[in-house]
Design a protein around this motif. Structure first.
Motif, PDB file in Angstrom:
ATOM      1  N   ARG A   1       0.839  -1.203   0.000  1.00  0.00           N
ATOM      2  CA  ARG A   1       0.000   0.000   0.000  1.00  0.00           C
ATOM      3  C   ARG A   1       0.871   1.250   0.000  1.00  0.00           C
ATOM      4  NH1 ARG A   1      -2.069   3.086   4.380  1.00  0.00           N
ATOM      5  NH2 ARG A   1      -3.968   4.229   3.848  1.00  0.00           N
ATOM      6  N   ILE A   2       0.503   2.204  -0.838  1.00  0.00           N
ATOM      7  CA  ILE A   2       1.200   3.490  -0.859  1.00  0.00           C
ATOM      8  C   ILE A   2       0.650   4.351   0.271  1.00  0.00           C
ATOM      9  CG2 ILE A   2       1.647   5.581  -2.185  1.00  0.00           C
ATOM     10  CD1 ILE A   2       1.397   3.948  -4.719  1.00  0.00           C
ATOM     11  N   SER A   3       1.521   4.805   1.128  1.00  0.00           N
ATOM     12  CA  SER A   3       1.116   5.621   2.265  1.00  0.00           C
ATOM     13  C   SER A   3       2.230   6.597   2.604  1.00  0.00           C
ATOM     14  CB  SER A   3       0.815   4.737   3.486  1.00  0.00           C
ATOM     15  OG  SER A   3       2.017   4.135   3.953  1.00  0.00           O
ATOM     16  N   SER A   4       1.888   7.613   3.399  1.00  0.00           N
ATOM     17  CA  SER A   4       2.905   8.567   3.848  1.00  0.00           C
ATOM     18  C   SER A   4       3.933   7.874   4.724  1.00  0.00           C
ATOM     19  CB  SER A   4       2.241   9.722   4.603  1.00  0.00           C
ATOM     20  OG  SER A   4       1.314  10.406   3.777  1.00  0.00           O
ATOM     21  N   THR A   5       3.490   6.911   5.516  1.00  0.00           N
ATOM     22  CA  THR A   5       4.415   6.163   6.376  1.00  0.00           C
ATOM     23  C   THR A   5       5.433   5.398   5.538  1.00  0.00           C
ATOM     24  OG1 THR A   5       2.737   5.921   8.097  1.00  0.00           O
ATOM     25  CG2 THR A   5       4.572   4.357   8.129  1.00  0.00           C
ATOM     26  N   ARG A   6       4.944   4.737   4.496  1.00  0.00           N
ATOM     27  CA  ARG A   6       5.872   3.996   3.633  1.00  0.00           C
ATOM     28  C   ARG A   6       6.842   4.941   2.943  1.00  0.00           C
ATOM     29  NH1 ARG A   6       4.681   0.528  -1.839  1.00  0.00           N
ATOM     30  NH2 ARG A   6       6.730  -0.464  -1.979  1.00  0.00           N
ATOM     31  N   LEU A   7       6.363   6.099   2.530  1.00  0.00           N
ATOM     32  CA  LEU A   7       7.236   7.073   1.883  1.00  0.00           C
ATOM     33  C   LEU A   7       8.361   7.524   2.804  1.00  0.00           C
ATOM     34  CD1 LEU A   7       5.123   9.480  -0.333  1.00  0.00           C
ATOM     35  CD2 LEU A   7       7.422   8.638  -0.821  1.00  0.00           C
ATOM     36  N   ARG A   8       8.034   7.765   4.054  1.00  0.00           N
ATOM     37  CA  ARG A   8       9.075   8.175   5.007  1.00  0.00           C
ATOM     38  C   ARG A   8      10.132   7.082   5.138  1.00  0.00           C
ATOM     39  NH1 ARG A   8       4.298   9.508   7.892  1.00  0.00           N
ATOM     40  NH2 ARG A   8       3.793  11.715   7.602  1.00  0.00           N
ATOM     41  N   GLN A   9       9.691   5.844   5.181  1.00  0.00           N
ATOM     42  CA  GLN A   9      10.624   4.727   5.280  1.00  0.00           C
ATOM     43  C   GLN A   9      11.518   4.658   4.047  1.00  0.00           C
ATOM     44  OE1 GLN A   9       8.715   0.913   5.748  1.00  0.00           O
ATOM     45  NE2 GLN A   9      10.605  -0.238   5.414  1.00  0.00           N
ATOM     46  N   VAL A  10      10.929   4.792   2.874  1.00  0.00           N
ATOM     47  CA  VAL A  10      11.684   4.727   1.622  1.00  0.00           C
ATOM     48  C   VAL A  10      12.689   5.872   1.539  1.00  0.00           C
ATOM     49  CG1 VAL A  10      11.441   5.017  -0.881  1.00  0.00           C
ATOM     50  CG2 VAL A  10       9.925   3.456   0.356  1.00  0.00           C
ATOM     51  N   LEU A  11      12.281   7.077   1.937  1.00  0.00           N
ATOM     52  CA  LEU A  11      13.203   8.215   1.930  1.00  0.00           C
ATOM     53  C   LEU A  11      14.341   7.998   2.930  1.00  0.00           C
ATOM     54  CD1 LEU A  11      10.661  11.172   1.705  1.00  0.00           C
ATOM     55  CD2 LEU A  11      12.265  10.438  -0.075  1.00  0.00           C
ATOM     56  N   GLY A  12      14.004   7.443   4.095  1.00  0.00           N
ATOM     57  CA  GLY A  12      15.034   7.159   5.089  1.00  0.00           C
ATOM     58  C   GLY A  12      16.062   6.168   4.587  1.00  0.00           C
ATOM     59  N   GLU A  13      15.639   5.272   3.701  1.00  0.00           N
ATOM     60  CA  GLU A  13      16.556   4.290   3.108  1.00  0.00           C
ATOM     61  C   GLU A  13      17.299   4.856   1.904  1.00  0.00           C
ATOM     62  OE1 GLU A  13      13.779   1.227   2.243  1.00  0.00           O
ATOM     63  OE2 GLU A  13      13.686   0.472   4.310  1.00  0.00           O
ATOM     64  N   GLY A  14      16.958   6.068   1.500  1.00  0.00           N
ATOM     65  CA  GLY A  14      17.643   6.708   0.380  1.00  0.00           C
ATOM     66  C   GLY A  14      17.252   6.167  -0.979  1.00  0.00           C
ATOM     67  N   ASP A  15      16.094   5.527  -1.075  1.00  0.00           N
ATOM     68  CA  ASP A  15      15.643   4.964  -2.349  1.00  0.00           C
ATOM     69  C   ASP A  15      14.769   5.993  -3.066  1.00  0.00           C
ATOM     70  OD1 ASP A  15      14.724   3.488  -4.471  1.00  0.00           O
ATOM     71  OD2 ASP A  15      14.268   1.695  -3.302  1.00  0.00           O
ATOM     72  N   PHE A  16      15.428   6.924  -3.742  1.00  0.00           N
ATOM     73  CA  PHE A  16      14.689   8.021  -4.368  1.00  0.00           C
ATOM     74  C   PHE A  16      13.981   7.593  -5.648  1.00  0.00           C
ATOM     75  CE2 PHE A  16      17.783  10.226  -1.674  1.00  0.00           C
ATOM     76  CZ  PHE A  16      16.920  11.041  -0.969  1.00  0.00           C
ATOM     77  N   ALA A  17      14.448   6.523  -6.268  1.00  0.00           N
ATOM     78  CA  ALA A  17      13.744   6.008  -7.450  1.00  0.00           C
ATOM     79  C   ALA A  17      12.378   5.460  -7.049  1.00  0.00           C
ATOM     80  CB  ALA A  17      14.583   4.930  -8.131  1.00  0.00           C
ATOM     81  N   LEU A  18      12.329   4.688  -5.943  1.00  0.00           N
ATOM     82  CA  LEU A  18      11.054   4.172  -5.459  1.00  0.00           C
ATOM     83  C   LEU A  18      10.183   5.309  -4.933  1.00  0.00           C
ATOM     84  CD1 LEU A  18       9.077   1.968  -4.759  1.00  0.00           C
ATOM     85  CD2 LEU A  18      10.409   1.467  -2.693  1.00  0.00           C
ATOM     86  N   ALA A  19      10.793   6.261  -4.235  1.00  0.00           N
ATOM     87  CA  ALA A  19      10.028   7.414  -3.737  1.00  0.00           C
ATOM     88  C   ALA A  19       9.347   8.152  -4.888  1.00  0.00           C
ATOM     89  CB  ALA A  19      10.947   8.363  -2.973  1.00  0.00           C
ATOM     90  N   GLU A  20      10.038   8.267  -6.014  1.00  0.00           N
ATOM     91  CA  GLU A  20       9.455   8.944  -7.169  1.00  0.00           C
ATOM     92  C   GLU A  20       8.245   8.169  -7.701  1.00  0.00           C
ATOM     93  OE1 GLU A  20      10.714  10.694 -11.582  1.00  0.00           O
ATOM     94  OE2 GLU A  20      12.266  10.057 -10.156  1.00  0.00           O
TER      95      GLU A  20
END
Length: 308
Positions: free
Chosen positions: A162-181
């Motif tokens: 599921r796409i969520s703000s929580t998941r986005l924060r996790q992805v950004l924290g991991e430095g995965d900007f391709a997935l964040a995009e």
């Protein structure tokens, strides 16, 4: 897009709309799907589409020290909502008065008396009212009683999650900007106005633009490869976001951006800083010489990635 701050600023002309309610932090792909449905119902009924948001966000009110980092400041959020074709935003101050409204009072004061809602689009896990007593079933029942329809927003997933703000924060924290995009439907960026800073960077050969954050806890910390669109030209550089542990600071988070091969005046300008790659964590150095060496290495790494 019209911004209405508080129930007390609603007027008779604001009654009659389709609406959705939430934080909409990040205005990510999941939010965008909800807003697309809002637009569709707006066109079907010939009514404006209204997004109801809260400032501060509820978790920031109840536990300010433990609240998650903001993905978007209010100004950024409003610009993103406008880009999604939202007609109106009702921004409610989340305070003691709002927090103490029962589910029944929230529906009556906000949805019926305030907005005159004809259709409501919310997640099926949406909770509201004092002690989170109101839920989706309560909204459906209220809609039957007061003449508005309620529809559950479909979950939007990416790679089965599921796409969520929580998941986005996790992805950004991991430095995965391709997935964040992919989750955002756009590159992740932070915008702000350039302010006068300590100008330490100039003394060590790394002049930076001090971009106003206006947030206590940013979603990123460290040194990043970034880009900025400036006067129609894409400028590439490096940014540090954090509390600058090597130099005496004010304890607040700062965003400092160095643009390669740029010597212009940026004071007072608003920059949209796009993040592409994390180079390293922020760290404390024993001396300015050590800091200068690390910055030089950061610049070299970023230039190599950019092919400069």
């Amino acid at each position: 897009m019209e911004l209405v701050r508080g129930l007390h600023n609603l007027r008779p002309r604001h009654r009659g709309c389709v609406a959705t309610i939430g934080n909409f932090d990040g205005v990510h792909a999941g939010h965008q799907a909800i807003l697309a449905r809002l637009r569709a119902h707006s066109e079907r009924l010939g009514l404006p589409g209204c997004v109801v948001i809260f400032e501060p966000q509820p978790r920031e009110y109840f536990a300010p020290d433990a609240a998650p980092p903001r993905l978007t400041r209010l100004r950024e959020k409003l610009a993103l909502l406008q880009a999604q074709g939202v007609d109106r935003v009702l921004c409610l101050a989340f305070n003691r008065r709002l927090r103490e409204l029962s589910a029944e009072q929230f529906v009556q004061q906000v949805l019926i008396d305030g907005l005159g809602v004809k259709h409501l689009e919310v997640g099926d896990d949406f909770r509201f009212g004092c002690d989170r007593s109101g839920d989706f079933a309560f909204l459906q029942s209220s809609g039957v009683s007061h003449g508005f329809t309620v529809e559950a927003a479909n979950t939007v997933a990416e790679s089965g999650e599921r796409i969520s703000s929580t998941r986005l924060r996790q992805v950004l924290g991991e430095g995965d900007f391709a997935l964040a995009e992919r989750l955002l439907g756009r590159p992740f960026s932070i915008s702000g106005r350039v302010l006068h800073g300590q100008q330490l960077g100039r003394t060590i050969g790394a002049p930076t633009a001090n971009v106003q954050l206006k947030r206590v806890n940013p979603p990123l910390h460290g040194v990043y490869r970034v880009s900025v669109m400036l006067d129609g030209e894409l400028r590439k550089g490096v940014a540090n976001i954090g509390k600058r542990p090597t130099v005496a600071g004010d304890g607040s988070a700062h965003l400092e951006v160095h643009l390669f091969d740029f010597a212009g005046d940026l004071y007072g300008r608003r920059l949209d800083v796009v993040f592409h790659e994390k180079l390293r964590d922020e760290q404390r150095f024993d001396s300015l010489d050590a800091l200068q060496a690390a910055i030089k290495a950061d610049f070299a790494a970023a230039r190599a990635q950019w092919g400069l």
